[in-house]
Design a protein around this motif. Structure first.
Motif, mmCIF file in Angstrom:
data_model
loop_
_atom_site.group_PDB
_atom_site.id
_atom_site.type_symbol
_atom_site.label_atom_id
_atom_site.label_comp_id
_atom_site.label_asym_id
_atom_site.label_seq_id
_atom_site.Cartn_x
_atom_site.Cartn_y
_atom_site.Cartn_z
ATOM 1 N N ASP A 230 25.813 24.162 3.188
ATOM 2 C CA ASP A 230 24.639 23.740 3.946
ATOM 3 C C ASP A 230 24.517 24.330 5.342
ATOM 4 O O ASP A 230 23.537 24.068 6.041
ATOM 5 C CB ASP A 230 24.620 22.210 4.040
ATOM 6 C CG ASP A 230 24.362 21.573 2.689
ATOM 7 O OD1 ASP A 230 23.555 22.120 1.926
ATOM 8 O OD2 ASP A 230 24.986 20.548 2.383
ATOM 9 N N SER A 231 25.502 25.110 5.768
ATOM 10 C CA SER A 231 25.419 25.718 7.092
ATOM 11 C C SER A 231 26.493 26.781 7.227
ATOM 12 O O SER A 231 27.500 26.764 6.506
ATOM 13 C CB SER A 231 25.608 24.661 8.189
ATOM 14 O OG SER A 231 25.584 25.257 9.477
ATOM 15 N N LEU A 232 26.273 27.718 8.149
ATOM 16 C CA LEU A 232 27.321 28.672 8.495
ATOM 17 C C LEU A 232 28.217 28.109 9.583
ATOM 18 O O LEU A 232 29.263 28.681 9.890
ATOM 19 C CB LEU A 232 26.692 29.991 8.956
ATOM 20 C CG LEU A 232 25.878 30.730 7.889
ATOM 21 C CD1 LEU A 232 25.348 32.043 8.445
ATOM 22 C CD2 LEU A 232 26.701 30.983 6.632
ATOM 23 N N ASP A 233 27.804 27.002 10.157
ATOM 24 C CA ASP A 233 28.605 26.301 11.160
ATOM 25 C C ASP A 233 29.443 25.238 10.444
ATOM 26 O O ASP A 233 28.891 24.283 9.885
ATOM 27 C CB ASP A 233 27.687 25.638 12.191
ATOM 28 C CG ASP A 233 28.449 24.963 13.324
ATOM 29 O OD1 ASP A 233 29.583 24.494 13.096
ATOM 30 O OD2 ASP A 233 27.891 24.868 14.432
ATOM 31 N N GLU B 65 18.567 28.090 10.050
ATOM 32 C CA GLU B 65 19.621 28.964 9.496
ATOM 33 C C GLU B 65 19.243 29.595 8.163
ATOM 34 O O GLU B 65 20.053 30.321 7.587
ATOM 35 C CB GLU B 65 20.907 28.162 9.283
ATOM 36 C CG GLU B 65 21.657 27.765 10.531
ATOM 37 C CD GLU B 65 23.034 27.220 10.166
ATOM 38 O OE1 GLU B 65 23.898 27.996 9.738
ATOM 39 O OE2 GLU B 65 23.223 25.998 10.274
ATOM 40 N N ILE B 66 18.058 29.319 7.659
ATOM 41 C CA ILE B 66 17.729 29.740 6.294
ATOM 42 C C ILE B 66 17.978 31.230 6.076
ATOM 43 O O ILE B 66 18.682 31.632 5.143
ATOM 44 C CB ILE B 66 16.268 29.374 5.951
ATOM 45 C CG1 ILE B 66 16.106 27.852 5.910
ATOM 46 C CG2 ILE B 66 15.871 29.978 4.604
ATOM 47 C CD1 ILE B 66 14.669 27.383 5.756
ATOM 48 N N ALA B 67 17.398 32.076 6.927
ATOM 49 C CA ALA B 67 17.544 33.525 6.749
ATOM 50 C C ALA B 67 19.007 33.953 6.871
ATOM 51 O O ALA B 67 19.475 34.826 6.123
ATOM 52 C CB ALA B 67 16.683 34.267 7.768
ATOM 53 N N LYS B 68 19.744 33.335 7.799
ATOM 54 C CA LYS B 68 21.158 33.683 7.990
ATOM 55 C C LYS B 68 21.994 33.279 6.777
ATOM 56 O O LYS B 68 22.907 33.997 6.369
ATOM 57 C CB LYS B 68 21.699 33.015 9.242
ATOM 58 C CG LYS B 68 21.089 33.538 10.546
ATOM 59 C CD LYS B 68 21.646 32.783 11.745
ATOM 60 C CE LYS B 68 20.997 33.263 13.041
ATOM 61 N NZ LYS B 68 21.483 32.504 14.216
#
Length: 580
Positions: free
Chosen positions: A137-140, A184-187
């Protein structure tokens, strides 16, 4: 109309080693879900956070096997998604997957991946799983862990992705969009592509279960997110499938951004709940989708076929007599709105979807019916002879795509003048479908396994020819030729190969020109094509091509003569009477 299930999602258990804030499964567990639990030991154990590991209500192994047999009696080649909770907490998971794949089903696993290491990944592959859907759900790490409820879950998900790929399992990344990760979608899509996954799915939260108390993204952000996903789908086509789930409005967005999108050509039927898709709950209840708790019947009391054929809830969804804005909308046949959101907000599964921001009437109020062929679940009988090896290869294709594959392969065989379909003919037909397959589901890769990409060399003559192409198309030519070279197992791109691909492209373009109403070609055709094109980018390319050709009158005559030849051939083919 006879309805057939093509995809079934089965929540095998409520047991889970995480405490996700948006879980749709109702539970009596009272863990605080808005803070991260400092219990990393949960990640690799069977301790349940989502609910009791076995409350005695889940289907037993014996009952689950019987359900699989009942499903196979209707459609043995559907996609079966085994999920949870965390499905790896069921001790019989490998037994169930092995039995289902043995029946001919494509079995996928929906997991948080925290229990997957190299040993587990190997067992998954050995026991019939075709692909693994992993939640990220996240890159973080902190954001992901806060959504999933347990510290360390992000790193375990990444390790699970790596383990699956090491063992040759195809991975899908599943992301649920919130305000916390909206930017963050594109990332996330770029990260998925860098990881080499096959599919990226963006899920849109339906406010049920724990998710019913969450503050969602706004309808405006929802619309914008879908536009982003379509742009990303276009950007990564041919490399990775980028799609939206639990978002039937996505097809309206695709239509508005490109009316000729292959997404619409392949499947335009709107929300699939109850028509070709259902969910099975841990207790054995069949519901239209995971976000709808309405029971269509219990598998402890009835067979799957009886529920599928006689449920009044499913029948109402299939009749599709929608109310409110959804019933008035021009896109009703393409979208239908999310039936789960209608049920959650109004108590009526046929009510309008309040989360959609579209106001009917923008396109004149007349219902939009796509002329393009909808090939999802196409029923197609064999008209040509198929070798035993070809039929075995076809069995790898799930039911929703099999009719389309039969149709396209037999069309190609007739063009070649071949009366029997063999694996070689299937391979050649697949290469012919290369343009369409980029925007379709990745199941076509099952027709031929590819090895690692090898470096493609260019002969000096081929490079010189491409240098003469206009600047705006040269990068695309380099990329396309290398793709086609790999598909044809060429290690060196020669001038002769460029001519071969050029002739194939002209035949394809001639078919498109015939559909625009031309049986001979001149530069005025580009003006007509521009009028019929709504996509701004395509209009610009048409202008550039026309200007380029206008400056090269000598080459024009050769090109136009070549096109006229192919157009004449295609016109004659179209005018041939059908056999029988």
């Amino acid at each position: 109309m006879k309805y057939v299930p093509h995809v079934i999602s089965w929540n095998l258990t409520k047991s889970c080693n995480l405490a996700c804030s948006h879980c749709y499964l109702p539970t009596n567990n009272h863990i605080q879900h808005h803070t991260v639990v400092e219990q990393p030991d949960l990640l690799k154990t069977s301790t349940a956070s989502c609910g009791p590991q076995d409350n005695g209500q889940e289907l037993s192994t014996e009952s689950a096997i019987q359900v699989i047999d009942d499903i196979a009696d209707i459609n043995p080649n559907l996609i079966l998604i085994l999920t949870g909770g965390e499905p790896l907490l069921r001790n019989d998971i490998y037994h169930l997957s092995r039995h289902a794949s043995g029946k001919g089903m494509m079995v996928l696993l929906g997991t948080n991946a925290c229990l997957i290491d190299t040993r587990v990944a190997k067992k998954l592959k050995e026991n019939g799983f075709s692909g693994i859907g992993i939640s990220l759900d996240s890159l973080d790490p902190d954001i992901h862990d806060s959504i999933r409820g347990v510290k360390g879950s992000w790193q375990q998900a990444i390790d699970g992705i790596d383990a699956c790929q090491k063992e040759g399992l195809e991975v899908q990344i599943q992301t649920t969009v919130f305000k916390r990760n909206y930017d963050e979608i594109a990332k996330l899509v770029a990260f998925a592509n860098e990881k080499g996954v096959k599919v990226f799915n963006l899920f849109f939260l339906v406010c049920t279960g724990r998710g019913q108390d969450l503050t969602d993204i706004s309808p405006e952000q929802y619309e914008n997110a879908l536009q982003q996903i379509y742009q990303l789908h276009t950007l990564y086509e041919g490399q990775m499938l980028v799609s939206a789930k639990c978002a039937p409005h996505y097809r309206r967005i695709a239509y508005e951004m490109n009316p000729e999108s292959a997404l619409l050509k392949y499947y335009s039927g709107g929300c699939p709940a109850g028509t070709n898709y259902v969910r099975i709950s841990p207790e054995g209840n069949v519901t239209p989708c995971p976000y709808m708790d309405t029971s269509c019947g219990s598998l402890k009391e009835k067979s799957f076929r009886e529920i599928w054929d006689t449920s009044t809830t499913l029948e109402e969804l299939r009749d599709a007599n929608l109310k409110g804005r959804c019933g008035e909308c021009e896109f009703v046949s393409i979208c239908k709105g999310c039936r789960a959101r209608a049920l959650a907000t109004t108590g009526d599964q046929m009510a309008e979807d309040a989360w959609c921001d579209y106001k009917p009437g923008k396109y004149g109020g007349e219902k939009i019916v796509l002329k393009a062929e909808n090939t999802f679940g196409l029923k197609k009988d064999f008209e040509l002879s198929w070798s035993e090896e070809a039929r075995k290869r076809l069995e790898k294709v799930p039911s929703f795509g099999r009719g389309m594959v039969i149709k396209r392969v037999e069309e190609y065989a007739r063009e070649k003048g071949v009366s029997q379909v063999t694996p070689d003919i299937m391979k050649e037909a697949k290469e012919r479908m290369a343009v369409d397959k980029k925007m379709m589901f990745p199941f076509l890769s099952l027709l031929k396994k590819r090895g690692k990409s090898e470096k493609i060399e260019w002969s000096p003559e081929a490079l010189e020819r491409v240098k003469n192409a206009p600047d705006f198309v040269r990068p695309g030519i380099y990329k396309l030729m290398e793709i086609r070279a790999r598909e044809n197992r060429y290690k060196v791109i020669t001038s002769e190969f460029l001519s071969e691909i050029r002739d194939e492209s002209m035949k394809f373009a001639s078919k498109r020109m015939n559909k625009l109403g031309f049986d001979e070609l001149d530069l005025g055709a580009f003006d007509v094509a521009k009028l019929k094109t709504k996509n701004r980018k395509k209009k610009d390319v048409i202008d550039e091509i026309k200007d380029f050709l206008a400056k090269r009158s000598g080459t024009n005559e050769q090109i136009i003569t070549k096109f006229q030849k192919y157009l004449s051939q295609e016109t004659n083919n179209f005018n041939k009477p059908e056999k029988g």
